[in-house]
Scaffold this motif. Structure first.
Motif, PDB file in Angstrom:
ATOM      1  N   GLU A  74       0.837  -1.202   0.000  1.00 48.38           N
ATOM      2  CA  GLU A  74       0.000   0.000   0.000  1.00 48.38           C
ATOM      3  C   GLU A  74       0.874   1.256   0.000  1.00 48.38           C
ATOM      4  O   GLU A  74       0.551   2.245  -0.656  1.00 48.38           O
ATOM      5  CB  GLU A  74      -0.978   0.014   1.177  1.00 48.38           C
ATOM      6  N   SER A  75       1.998   1.218   0.711  1.00 50.05           N
ATOM      7  CA  SER A  75       2.913   2.362   0.692  1.00 50.05           C
ATOM      8  C   SER A  75       3.444   2.591  -0.719  1.00 50.05           C
ATOM      9  O   SER A  75       3.570   3.734  -1.167  1.00 50.05           O
ATOM     10  CB  SER A  75       4.090   2.147   1.646  1.00 50.05           C
ATOM     11  N   ALA A  76       3.746   1.507  -1.419  1.00 50.36           N
ATOM     12  CA  ALA A  76       4.232   1.640  -2.803  1.00 50.36           C
ATOM     13  C   ALA A  76       3.164   2.301  -3.667  1.00 50.36           C
ATOM     14  O   ALA A  76       3.461   3.151  -4.517  1.00 50.36           O
ATOM     15  CB  ALA A  76       4.602   0.265  -3.365  1.00 50.36           C
ATOM     16  N   GLU A  77       1.903   1.946  -3.432  1.00 46.19           N
ATOM     17  CA  GLU A  77       0.796   2.574  -4.183  1.00 46.19           C
ATOM     18  C   GLU A  77       0.718   4.062  -3.854  1.00 46.19           C
ATOM     19  O   GLU A  77       0.681   4.917  -4.753  1.00 46.19           O
ATOM     20  CB  GLU A  77      -0.534   1.897  -3.811  1.00 46.19           C
ATOM     21  N   LEU A  78       0.710   4.388  -2.564  1.00 44.67           N
ATOM     22  CA  LEU A  78       0.505   5.785  -2.150  1.00 44.67           C
ATOM     23  C   LEU A  78       1.690   6.666  -2.528  1.00 44.67           C
ATOM     24  O   LEU A  78       1.519   7.855  -2.818  1.00 44.67           O
ATOM     25  CB  LEU A  78       0.204   5.847  -0.648  1.00 44.67           C
ATOM     26  N   ASP A  79       2.895   6.089  -2.561  1.00 44.01           N
ATOM     27  CA  ASP A  79       4.097   6.861  -2.916  1.00 44.01           C
ATOM     28  C   ASP A  79       4.425   6.758  -4.411  1.00 44.01           C
ATOM     29  O   ASP A  79       5.451   7.305  -4.846  1.00 44.01           O
ATOM     30  CB  ASP A  79       5.326   6.358  -2.145  1.00 44.01           C
ATOM     31  N   ALA A  80       3.634   6.013  -5.187  1.00 39.45           N
ATOM     32  CA  ALA A  80       3.905   5.773  -6.612  1.00 39.45           C
ATOM     33  C   ALA A  80       5.351   5.300  -6.817  1.00 39.45           C
ATOM     34  O   ALA A  80       6.131   5.885  -7.554  1.00 39.45           O
ATOM     35  CB  ALA A  80       3.616   7.024  -7.441  1.00 39.45           C
ATOM     36  N   ARG A  81       5.672   4.207  -6.135  1.00 40.79           N
ATOM     37  CA  ARG A  81       7.043   3.688  -6.128  1.00 40.79           C
ATOM     38  C   ARG A  81       7.009   2.213  -6.522  1.00 40.79           C
ATOM     39  O   ARG A  81       6.187   1.458  -6.030  1.00 40.79           O
ATOM     40  CB  ARG A  81       7.575   3.850  -4.698  1.00 40.79           C
ATOM     41  N   GLU A  82       7.920   1.818  -7.412  1.00 40.56           N
ATOM     42  CA  GLU A  82       7.976   0.410  -7.829  1.00 40.56           C
ATOM     43  C   GLU A  82       8.610  -0.454  -6.746  1.00 40.56           C
ATOM     44  O   GLU A  82       9.545  -0.002  -6.083  1.00 40.56           O
ATOM     45  CB  GLU A  82       8.879   0.268  -9.057  1.00 40.56           C
ATOM     46  N   VAL A  83       8.139  -1.680  -6.628  1.00 41.66           N
ATOM     47  CA  VAL A  83       8.756  -2.634  -5.698  1.00 41.66           C
ATOM     48  C   VAL A  83       8.943  -3.962  -6.422  1.00 41.66           C
ATOM     49  O   VAL A  83       8.357  -4.174  -7.492  1.00 41.66           O
ATOM     50  CB  VAL A  83       7.892  -2.841  -4.425  1.00 41.66           C
ATOM     51  N   CYS A  84       9.755  -4.866  -5.834  1.00 36.13           N
ATOM     52  CA  CYS A  84       9.862  -6.156  -6.517  1.00 36.13           C
ATOM     53  C   CYS A  84       8.749  -7.095  -6.072  1.00 36.13           C
ATOM     54  O   CYS A  84       8.079  -6.856  -5.077  1.00 36.13           O
ATOM     55  CB  CYS A  84      11.259  -6.753  -6.457  1.00 36.13           C
ATOM     56  N   LYS A  85       8.537  -8.115  -6.883  1.00 39.56           N
ATOM     57  CA  LYS A  85       7.420  -9.036  -6.641  1.00 39.56           C
ATOM     58  C   LYS A  85       7.511  -9.627  -5.242  1.00 39.56           C
ATOM     59  O   LYS A  85       8.593 -10.015  -4.799  1.00 39.56           O
ATOM     60  CB  LYS A  85       7.475 -10.187  -7.659  1.00 39.56           C
ATOM     61  N   VAL A  86       6.375  -9.720  -4.572  1.00 39.63           N
ATOM     62  CA  VAL A  86       6.409 -10.236  -3.197  1.00 39.63           C
ATOM     63  C   VAL A  86       6.794 -11.714  -3.146  1.00 39.63           C
ATOM     64  O   VAL A  86       7.327 -12.193  -2.139  1.00 39.63           O
ATOM     65  CB  VAL A  86       5.073 -10.002  -2.454  1.00 39.63           C
ATOM     66  N   THR A  87       6.592 -12.434  -4.236  1.00 40.79           N
ATOM     67  CA  THR A  87       6.932 -13.864  -4.251  1.00 40.79           C
ATOM     68  C   THR A  87       8.443 -14.093  -4.364  1.00 40.79           C
ATOM     69  O   THR A  87       8.900 -15.217  -4.210  1.00 40.79           O
ATOM     70  CB  THR A  87       6.244 -14.562  -5.441  1.00 40.79           C
ATOM     71  N   LYS A  88       9.199 -13.020  -4.627  1.00 43.11           N
ATOM     72  CA  LYS A  88      10.649 -13.197  -4.720  1.00 43.11           C
ATOM     73  C   LYS A  88      11.199 -13.655  -3.361  1.00 43.11           C
ATOM     74  O   LYS A  88      11.999 -14.571  -3.280  1.00 43.11           O
ATOM     75  CB  LYS A  88      11.298 -11.884  -5.166  1.00 43.11           C
ATOM     76  N   GLU A  89      10.729 -12.991  -2.303  1.00 41.81           N
ATOM     77  CA  GLU A  89      11.189 -13.376  -0.964  1.00 41.81           C
ATOM     78  C   GLU A  89      10.324 -14.451  -0.332  1.00 41.81           C
ATOM     79  O   GLU A  89      10.754 -15.125   0.594  1.00 41.81           O
ATOM     80  CB  GLU A  89      11.198 -12.147  -0.050  1.00 41.81           C
ATOM     81  N   LEU A  90       9.090 -14.574  -0.798  1.00 36.41           N
ATOM     82  CA  LEU A  90       8.144 -15.525  -0.199  1.00 36.41           C
ATOM     83  C   LEU A  90       7.566 -16.436  -1.284  1.00 36.41           C
ATOM     84  O   LEU A  90       6.389 -16.349  -1.631  1.00 36.41           O
ATOM     85  CB  LEU A  90       7.017 -14.751   0.507  1.00 36.41           C
ATOM     86  N   PRO A  91       8.412 -17.301  -1.852  1.00 30.46           N
ATOM     87  CA  PRO A  91       7.982 -18.095  -3.016  1.00 30.46           C
ATOM     88  C   PRO A  91       6.858 -19.084  -2.719  1.00 30.46           C
ATOM     89  O   PRO A  91       6.221 -19.567  -3.654  1.00 30.46           O
ATOM     90  CB  PRO A  91       9.265 -18.821  -3.444  1.00 30.46           C
ATOM     91  N   ASP A  92       6.623 -19.379  -1.440  1.00 28.50           N
ATOM     92  CA  ASP A  92       5.589 -20.368  -1.126  1.00 28.50           C
ATOM     93  C   ASP A  92       4.214 -19.760  -0.889  1.00 28.50           C
ATOM     94  O   ASP A  92       3.263 -20.474  -0.568  1.00 28.50           O
ATOM     95  CB  ASP A  92       5.989 -21.183   0.119  1.00 28.50           C
TER      96      ASP A  92
END
Ligand code: OOG
Ligand code: MG
Length: 264
Positions: free
Chosen positions: A18-36
């Motif tokens: 949500e912070s990435a949405e509100l700040d208009a900032r790109e982030v990496c895919k959440v599954t990169k760190e949490l593949p399961d």
């Protein structure tokens, strides 16, 4: 439904996305760190983002289905429809301006939206029930803006990111479903006066009402339903179109007028 995340992890991921949405900032895919991560985990994160917005005073003004046409599935490389929610501040008036300084890499989609007049509950919700429960349909354009780098994601990541939702524009011409053939209803997407995509309603799961039925059935997995009076966007009919400051978009809907916006 299998889950792998703790309540703390769900809250942390909701804050991150949500912070990435509100700040208009790109982030990496959440599954990169949490593949399961599972689908249930990803929807837990999405519902937590929704809860945070409501706690801050935003109102939820509708729901959306995504990845419901082959054009969209092929464009994004995924094959399962998903849902997301629409918050009050996502809504922009027809003919209005989309402020790109608040967005990362927006794209637009031509969609048909339904407004219900009776509740819809799954499992087993079908097109007949959806048509009986429909108050009217309206043309809409969705502006999507994945928070993920290069607009690339897997299904689990995009569900957690509220299905890339960011803005939507609703047209002013409504119609009764009995007066339209939603399968053959044509749409013409124009960017800066040039036709860039064309399509018809049947691109969305054979009939856009199927998309609403699927939403009811997906919500039932969480003991949720579609209340009467819900606005539901059924998903992009064609591939999404990238936009940038200076672009103007008009989408024409057969028998339903047009929807326009400018990007600044
Ligand atoms: C996911 C959201 C897709 C639609 O209408 O298909 C969507 C994405 O492609 O970023 O809203
Ligand atoms: Mg969409």
């Amino acid at each position: 439904m299998s889950r792998t995340l703790s309540a703390e992890q769900v809250a942390a991921l909701a804050d991150h996305l949500e912070s990435a949405e509100l700040d208009a900032r790109e982030v990496c895919k959440v599954t990169k760190e949490l593949p399961d991560m599972t689908f249930a985990d990803a929807y837990d994160v999405q519902w937590e983002i929704r809860r945070r917005k409501e706690a801050r005073g935003s109102r939820i003004v509708g729901m959306k289905m995504g990845l419901t046409s082959w054009a969209k599935m092929a464009q994004m490389g995924v094959e399962t429809p998903i849902y997301g929610f629409l918050a009050d501040y996502f809504s922009v008036d027809d003919g209005g301006v989309i402020d790109c300084s608040k967005l990362i890499h927006p794209k637009i989609e031509a969609e048909i939206a339904f407004v219900t007049k009776a509740p819809l509950r799954g499992p087993g919700c079908h097109v007949g029930q959806v048509l009986a429960a429909t108050d009217f349909v309206v043309p809409t354009v969705e502006v999507i803006d994945s928070r993920y780098e290069n607009f690339q994601f897997d299904l689990i990541s995009v569900v957690a990111d509220n299905a890339s939702s960011t803005r939507f524009v609703v047209g002013g011409q409504m119609a009764d479903v009995a007066d339209l053939d939603l399968r053959t209803l044509g749409v013409v997407v124009e960017k800066n006066g040039q036709v860039v995509e064309v399509g018809a309603g049947a691109a969305v799961l054979g009939h856009p009402a199927s998309s609403v039925a699927m939403l009811a059935n997906l919500l039932a997995e969480r003991d949720e339903y579609i209340p009467a009076g819900t606005f539901i966007m059924t998903g992009g009919i064609t591939a999404a179109i990238s936009t940038a400051p200076g672009d103007s978009i008009t989408v024409r809907y057969q028998g339903l007028g047009s929807v326009s916006m400018r990007f600044e």
